[in-house]
Scaffold this motif. Structure first.
Motif, PDB file in Angstrom:
ATOM      1  N   ASP A 182       0.805  -1.220   0.000  1.00  0.00           N
ATOM      2  CA  ASP A 182       0.000   0.000   0.000  1.00  0.00           C
ATOM      3  C   ASP A 182       0.841   1.273   0.000  1.00  0.00           C
ATOM      4  OD1 ASP A 182      -2.260  -1.586   0.070  1.00  0.00           O
ATOM      5  OD2 ASP A 182      -2.508  -1.417   2.238  1.00  0.00           O
ATOM      6  N   ARG A 183       2.094   1.163   0.389  1.00  0.00           N
ATOM      7  CA  ARG A 183       2.955   2.347   0.431  1.00  0.00           C
ATOM      8  C   ARG A 183       3.381   2.792  -0.956  1.00  0.00           C
ATOM      9  NH1 ARG A 183       7.011  -0.397   4.710  1.00  0.00           N
ATOM     10  NH2 ARG A 183       6.742  -1.993   3.128  1.00  0.00           N
ATOM     11  N   VAL A 184       3.431   1.870  -1.923  1.00  0.00           N
ATOM     12  CA  VAL A 184       3.957   2.187  -3.253  1.00  0.00           C
ATOM     13  C   VAL A 184       3.164   3.287  -3.957  1.00  0.00           C
ATOM     14  CG1 VAL A 184       4.419   1.258  -5.562  1.00  0.00           C
ATOM     15  CG2 VAL A 184       5.132  -0.015  -3.531  1.00  0.00           C
ATOM     16  N   PRO A 185       1.823   3.215  -4.043  1.00  0.00           N
ATOM     17  CA  PRO A 185       1.104   4.308  -4.706  1.00  0.00           C
ATOM     18  C   PRO A 185       1.262   5.653  -3.989  1.00  0.00           C
ATOM     19  CG  PRO A 185      -0.352   2.425  -4.370  1.00  0.00           C
ATOM     20  CD  PRO A 185       0.931   2.125  -3.672  1.00  0.00           C
ATOM     21  N   ALA A 212      15.893   7.585  -1.052  1.00  0.00           N
ATOM     22  CA  ALA A 212      15.642   6.341  -0.320  1.00  0.00           C
ATOM     23  C   ALA A 212      15.750   6.569   1.181  1.00  0.00           C
ATOM     24  CB  ALA A 212      16.619   5.257  -0.774  1.00  0.00           C
ATOM     25  N   ASP A 213      16.668   7.439   1.586  1.00  0.00           N
ATOM     26  CA  ASP A 213      16.810   7.741   3.011  1.00  0.00           C
ATOM     27  C   ASP A 213      15.554   8.409   3.565  1.00  0.00           C
ATOM     28  OD1 ASP A 213      19.374   6.680   3.350  1.00  0.00           O
ATOM     29  OD2 ASP A 213      20.326   8.539   2.699  1.00  0.00           O
ATOM     30  N   LEU A 240      11.147   2.902  -3.339  1.00  0.00           N
ATOM     31  CA  LEU A 240      11.308   3.977  -4.312  1.00  0.00           C
ATOM     32  C   LEU A 240      11.358   3.414  -5.736  1.00  0.00           C
ATOM     33  CD1 LEU A 240      11.510   7.025  -4.307  1.00  0.00           C
ATOM     34  CD2 LEU A 240      13.973   6.816  -4.058  1.00  0.00           C
ATOM     35  N   ALA A 241      12.049   2.310  -5.918  1.00  0.00           N
ATOM     36  CA  ALA A 241      12.100   1.666  -7.236  1.00  0.00           C
ATOM     37  C   ALA A 241      10.717   1.178  -7.659  1.00  0.00           C
ATOM     38  CB  ALA A 241      13.092   0.501  -7.215  1.00  0.00           C
TER      39      ALA A 241
END
Length: 68
Positions: free
Chosen positions: A18-21, A39-40, A57-58
């Protein structure tokens, strides 16, 4: 596991996260505002390792590419 010849079949996709979108939306907004998301920053926000931040992030970048 190194040395065992194990590899993931390419047909298996990573589990839905769920974090990706959310990160993808943040990434798009940041790019529109000529900012960066690192990324940090992702790792700190979600209290995960830097490597997991890189993976998220990717995945968010890939999510954005699929929507285009």
């Amino acid at each position: 596991m190194v040395g065992l010849g194990c590899s993931w079949p390419s047909a298996i996709s990573p589990r839905a996260d769920d974090r990706v979108p959310v990160i993808a939306a943040e990434l798009a907004a940041a790019e529109a505002g000529n900012r960066t998301v690192t990324a940090d920053q992702v790792a700190h926000r979600y209290d995960v390792s830097r490597r997991t931040g890189e993976r998220l992030l990717a995945a968010a970048r890939q999510h954005l590419q699929q929507r285009s």
